[in-house]
Structure formats: structure tokens, C-alpha cells
Design a protein around this motif. Structure first.
Motif: not given
Length: 346
Positions: A149-155, A165-168, A177-182
Motif C-alpha cells: 500500500i505504501v509503495m503504491v501510494a508513493y508511485n 481499495g488496496g494495492p492492486q 502494479d509492478s512498483y512494490p515488487s521492484k
């Protein structure tokens, strides 16, 4: 950080002390494994202190996470400028910078191209997003892993998280979508693996090796004058009664002798509790005096001068809590052929 954001820290392997890092993230839980302490030597030295400081502003955001994000965002290029006009190491947009950017290095300007300002602003953003995400996870407003969630928010902004409703989801697109995994893939590169501590935590290992192992688990924690006891970091005394050069006055961490006290206590299972004074530690009769540099072994404690003490690692390296504004780290040290003040316990 994309244009859509406007919508809202050699010797280690030689000693053989560490286990492999493994990230473990629980679904629908705020628990986060974000690397703990920064692995020394993995970030440019001029940025190391700022990465440590930025990753110490809240419990959810660690120095390795800050470093992994910068790796993904700009590959450590302080002049990076994306096609969307995101700027600097941490890729801030003009619309977001005023909320989080400050003149952290006190050079008279707040600038996303200023590495210190950018790194600290990144930590503020991440901590603010983590705090909001914890509340929203508890209320059921969003679901998913806190780190994601934090990473998607940053992106793409926290509004993007709410839309999903969440990160996805679909809002924000494939990049989000790919930013947290990177970022999570980059975490092990910057993370100091954890080492278990306590009696027998390195079965069959020499006492000195256990001293080193205990101290190494505290790499990256802040220097805190008067901080540290047998159990770990403690809140220190105000550094001379005034804020230090990084703006801190009272911190939780270790001073030089506090780190030694902790490491020896852990290695001995609490049987050897040293004084918190460096002069008492090197004079303690329970230890063996070492006066020849050639006889030094990992885990020996050395007083290079009055008022300071550290732990010998070998290969002209020590682990220490150096001074106010600094942090527990590995440093270079060449012992003198004469006048060595050192002691070995165990």
C-alpha cells in the motif's frame, strides 16, 4: 514517483555470522519485513547518514526500504528527471514536494534535486502513507499488505490506493502494479541480515565471535549518548542538552560503551555485565589485557583514546557507535604497535 502522485544503510562474510535475508509479508496485516538495518557500504557514502535518518522516522519504514526505493526511482542519480518531470533521487513531482520537502541540510533552500532534502522528504511521505494505511486497514477501508500500500501510494498517490481499495487494481496502471515488487526485489541488496542473539546463538562459536555477532545486529541504529544496556538500545541522555547537527537531541540507541556493554552481555548470556564507562570496561579484571596488536582477535574491545571504545572485527576494521549524529557502523582502524589498550572477555 509518477506524475499521478499529485493526486493526493567483506568483513561480514569473512566472519561468517549472518543468515540469508528473507522478506515475509502477511496479507491484510500491517506487519512489514523491510530489511531492518542498512548493510554498510551499499549506498553512496555521502548519502548513508541521510538514508539512515530518513528510515528511522517511523517503525514501518527502514533505511533499507528507503535505499531500495531510490534504487528503483533514480538508480542514485541526484539529477534524475523523468519524462513526467519527477525530480531527483526520490523523484518528487512539483505538486507533491511542498507537502514533504524541507531544507533538511540547512543550506538555505528546499529542493528535490538536493539529495538530503529528497531523501528525508521520501521518508516523511512513506511514514505518512504507512500511518494512514494502518488506520484504513484496521477499518477495512482498504485490504492488502501495508508495504504494498505504501509503495503504491508513493508511485501514484494515496488517492490511487483508495480508488483501488488496496494495492492492486486498475487505477494507476501497470507501473503502479509492478512498483512494490521492484522495491521488494531490491531490498536484500541493502539489508543487513539479522542474527539471533542469546546464550549459544552461534553454537560452538568463540566468545569473541558472539560479541561481534551481537554488535553487528545493531548496525544502523542511532548514536545516543548514555544509550544502551544489557538488553539492547535505550533512550539516551540529551547530547549536551542541545540538538546535534542532525536536529536530534534525545534518541534511542547506543553510545560507544553502551554497545560494548550490550555485546559482551549477550555473548556471555548475561554473566558478564560491564560498567557503562569505557575506562572501566578496558580495566575490568574479568577480561584479559591485550597489548600486542598481532594478538587481537574478533570481539576484543579497544579503547583508541580516552572517552571512546569499540569492538575489533579483524582486517583493520571495528564496529562502533562513534559520536552524536552518527550511527552504529563498521569503521576502519589500524591499531598502534605501541600503547594498545584492549581487553578480551570470555
Amino acid at each position: 514517483m509518477s506524475a499521478r502522485i499529485v493526486s493526493v544503510f567483506c568483513v561480514l562474510s569473512a566472519l561468517g555470522l549472518f543468515v540469508m535475508f528473507a522478506a515475509a509479508l502477511g496479507s491484510n496485516s500491517p506487519a512489514v519485513s523491510t530489511g531492518g538495518s542498512l548493510l554498510p557500504g551499499t549506498v553512496p557514502p555521502e548519502y548513508e547518514a541521510w538514508v539512515i535518518k530518513a528510515g528511522s522516522q517511523c517503525t514501518e519504514i527502514t533505511p533499507p526500504l528507503i535505499a531500495a526505493q531510490i534504487d528503483v526511482e533514480s538508480n542514485w542519480n541526484p539529477r534524475a528527471l523523468s519524462p513526467a518531470r519527477a525530480k531527483g533521487l526520490s523523484q518528487f513531482m512539483d505538486g507533491t514536494w511542498p507537502t514533504y520537502g524541507r531544507d533538511d541540510d540547512l543550506n538555505g533552500r528546499s529542493d528535490p534535486f538536493d539529495p538530503a532534502d529528497a531523501i528525508m522528504a521520501q521518508g516523511r511521505f512513506d511514514c505518512a502513507a504507512a500511518e494512514t494505511a494502518k488506520r484504513d486497514l484496521a477499518s477495512g477501508r482498504v485490504t492488502g499488505e501495508l508495504l504494498d500500500i505504501v509503495m503504491v501510494a508513493y508511485n501514484c498517490g494515496y488517492g490511487c490506493v483508495l480508488d483501488r481499495g488496496g494495492p492492486q487494481g486498475t487505477t494507476g496502471g501497470a507501473e503502479s502494479d509492478s512498483y512494490p515488487s521492484k522495491v521488494k526485489a531490491a531490498l536484500p541488496k541493502y539489508s543487513l541480515p539479522s542474527t539471533p542473539v542469546g546464550p549459544g546463538f552461534i553454537p560452538g562459536g568463540p566468545f569473541g565471535t558472539n560479541v561481534v555477532a551481537a554488535a553487528m545486529t545493531k548496525i544502523g541504529l542511532p548514536y545516543a549518548w548514555g544509550g544502551g544496556d544489557r538488553n539492547g538500545p535505550t533512550r539516551g541522555i540529551s547530547d549536551g542538552g542541545v540538538a546535534d547537527s542532525y536536529g536530534d537531541s534525545m534518541k534511542t540507541g547506543f553510545d560507544c560503551s553502551g554497545l560494548v556493554l550490550y555485546a559482551v552481555a549477550q555473548a556471555s548470556g548475561g554473566a558478564i555485565l560491564l560498567s557503562h564507562l569505557d575506562s572501566d570496561q578496558v580495566a575490568d579484571p574479568r577480561g584479559q589485557r591485550i597489548s600486542d596488536p598481532a594478538q587481537l582477535q574478533p570481539g576484543d574491545i579497544i579503547q583508541p583514546h580516552s572517552g571512546h571504545i569499540f569492538i575489533w572485527l579483524g582486517n583493520n576494521s571495528v564496529v562502533e557507535a562513534p559520536q552524536s549524529g552518527d550511527f552504529v557502523k563498521v569503521s576502519s582502524y589500524t591499531p598502534s604497535a605501541s600503547g594498545l589498550v584492549a581487553r578480551r572477555f570470555g
